[in-house]
Design a protein around this motif. Structure first.
Motif, PDB file in Angstrom:
ATOM      1  N   TYR A 266     -66.748 -12.957  42.151  1.00 14.54           N
ATOM      2  CA  TYR A 266     -66.069 -13.369  43.132  1.00 14.54           C
ATOM      3  C   TYR A 266     -64.850 -11.620  42.784  1.00 14.54           C
ATOM      4  O   TYR A 266     -64.336 -10.847  43.986  1.00 14.54           O
ATOM      5  N   TYR A 267     -64.528 -11.353  41.381  1.00 20.93           N
ATOM      6  CA  TYR A 267     -63.713  -9.888  41.226  1.00 20.93           C
ATOM      7  C   TYR A 267     -65.370  -8.768  41.101  1.00 20.93           C
ATOM      8  O   TYR A 267     -66.147  -9.129  40.003  1.00 20.93           O
ATOM      9  N   ASP A 268     -65.047  -7.795  40.650  1.00 18.41           N
ATOM     10  CA  ASP A 268     -65.707  -6.973  40.215  1.00 18.41           C
ATOM     11  C   ASP A 268     -64.780  -5.718  39.562  1.00 18.41           C
ATOM     12  O   ASP A 268     -64.199  -5.585  39.675  1.00 18.41           O
ATOM     13  N   ALA A 269     -65.033  -5.952  38.014  1.00 16.29           N
ATOM     14  CA  ALA A 269     -64.546  -4.610  37.160  1.00 16.29           C
ATOM     15  C   ALA A 269     -63.865  -3.431  37.527  1.00 16.29           C
ATOM     16  O   ALA A 269     -63.054  -2.679  36.977  1.00 16.29           O
ATOM     17  N   LYS A 270     -65.728  -2.777  37.861  1.00 18.02           N
ATOM     18  CA  LYS A 270     -64.824  -1.512  38.783  1.00 18.02           C
ATOM     19  C   LYS A 270     -63.753  -1.492  39.683  1.00 18.02           C
ATOM     20  O   LYS A 270     -63.556  -0.241  39.657  1.00 18.02           O
ATOM     21  N   GLU A 271     -63.471  -2.576  39.943  1.00 15.58           N
ATOM     22  CA  GLU A 271     -61.996  -2.663  40.848  1.00 15.58           C
ATOM     23  C   GLU A 271     -60.587  -3.168  40.169  1.00 15.58           C
ATOM     24  O   GLU A 271     -59.488  -3.220  40.733  1.00 15.58           O
ATOM     25  N   ILE A 272     -60.767  -3.305  38.604  1.00 13.26           N
ATOM     26  CA  ILE A 272     -59.900  -3.841  37.918  1.00 13.26           C
ATOM     27  C   ILE A 272     -59.367  -2.658  37.129  1.00 13.26           C
ATOM     28  O   ILE A 272     -60.195  -1.703  36.029  1.00 13.26           O
ATOM     29  N   ASN A 273     -57.693  -1.494  37.676  1.00 13.47           N
ATOM     30  CA  ASN A 273     -57.392  -1.095  36.566  1.00 13.47           C
ATOM     31  C   ASN A 273     -56.340  -1.910  35.495  1.00 13.47           C
ATOM     32  O   ASN A 273     -55.551  -1.399  35.816  1.00 13.47           O
TER      33      ASN A 273
END
Length: 369
Positions: A266-273
């Motif tokens: 559901y989440y992508d680490a590339k979208e987590i800052n």
């Protein structure tokens, strides 16, 4: 033709069954929303321990006692009579001397009754001690220095941990340490064989290898509890809306979910800052947990803290049985920080740390339903 139709229907059933299995292919997913609860009820609490000056952070029901954990002052724990609320004494002295405790020193409320008294498990990150304190003898001694019946030494380098339980099988069950690199949801250590095992980290996040360990710790943080008699363990995730029940072999046997973010990828680490407020917009889980012989209580996490939508005095507790069936959705006009349940008396205990309150809620009739 009839056989073909039967085979198609049976195949469809198998496909549906497979769709409700989690990423480990083992547990059955039960999806429960607020509308699925047979009872939605606003409950009112009664303030207790009103004459006590300590600022209580956590509360535990320990046999005939109420045990509170505090973050300041000379002592770690404070003990009260469960029926009369009479103060019975402190346990644990903060300090670095002999038989004194350095911070952090804590418990998950695990205890056992023996002929020699009530024994409370307590663990120490800094020294690596997992102690069994004789609460009865310590209170009788009129000293805050704990009388320790047993200590298991745990090497934090070999088995880094954050929360601990001892299983009926003698194994030590734990959650991962804050900076642990190859983390899992749960793990255990066998003090006899010196072996350990770790569960998978799920639900999966795409490109999770890009995230530092402390970010993963924030995303997978979870209240952790154990069935009072059996080797059944529960985690209610803080960010992801899922509650998972593990057996003694770390196999997920049941899961309760809601919303959408409990799913793999559901989440992508590339979208987590990590330099931004990445946690608050994603919170959809729980920050408190209490279990009894028949019930699981999950305290919903505050999702709007620090925003214009925040409601200070508002908490919600979801109550399930161990088969993951919804029992009650409780609405409370307090900012709860910890909960515990005394099923025998039908009393739910809680702390409102923000407002320095200790509360009790009579939910006996709700549980009897």
């Amino acid at each position: 033709m009839g056989d073909l139709k039967f085979k198609k229907e049976w195949f469809l059933i198998l496909v549906i069954f497979g769709l409700v299995s989690n990423s480990m292919g083992q547990s059955i997913i039960t999806k429960v929303s607020k509308r699925n609860f047979p009872l939605v009820k606003k409950i009112k609490g009664e303030e207790i321990l009103i004459d006590d000056y300590n600022h209580h952070h956590h509360i535990f029901v320990v046999g005939d006692y109420l045990l509170t954990l505090v973050n300041s002052g000379p002592h770690n724990y404070h003990v009260f009579d469960k029926k009369t609320y009479k103060y019975l004494g402190p346990i644990g002295i903060r300090g670095e001397g002999p038989n004194e405790w350095q911070i952090p020193q804590t418990t998950l409320g695990q205890y056992e009754k023996t002929k020699d008294g009530l024994l409370l498990w307590n663990y120490d990150y800094l020294r690596g001690n997992f102690n069994k304190i004789n609460l009865t003898k310590t209170l009788a001694s009129k000293s805050a220095k704990p009388i320790i019946e047993n200590t298991i030494r745990i090497n934090m380098r070999e088995f880094p941990y954050f929360q601990l339980f001892q299983g009926n099988n003698g194994k030590i069950y734990a959650t991962s340490w804050i900076y642990e690199q190859n983390r899992g949801r749960l793990k255990y250590f066998d003090p006899i064989t010196k072996t350990s095992k770790k569960s998978e980290l799920f639900p999966k996040i795409r490109n999770a290898h890009l995230l530092p360990s402390e970010v993963l710790n924030s995303l997978y943080g979870a209240p952790f509890d154990k069935h009072p008699f059996m080797d059944k363990y529960v985690q209610a995730l803080f960010v992801f809306n899922r509650i998972d029940i593990f057996d003694e072999n770390l196999k997920v046997v049941k899961s309760i979910v809601d919303g959408d973010n409990w799913q793999d990828n559901y989440y992508d680490a590339k979208e987590i800052n990590p330099t931004e407020n990445y946690i608050r917009p994603r919170i959809n889980g729980y920050n408190g947990l209490a279990v009894s012989e028949n019930f699981i209580f999950a305290l919903e996490a505050k999702r709007n803290v620090g925003t214009d939508q925040e409601k200070e005095n508002e908490s919600f507790i979801r109550v399930y049985n161990w088969d993951c069936k919804p029992v009650a959705f409780l609405e409370i006009e307090h900012d709860l920080s910890s909960i515990d349940i005394d099923e025998a008396s039908g009393i739910l205990y809680a702390t409102d740390y923000t407002h320095e309150l200790v509360l009790k809620f009579d939910i006996n009739q709700i549980l009897k339903r």
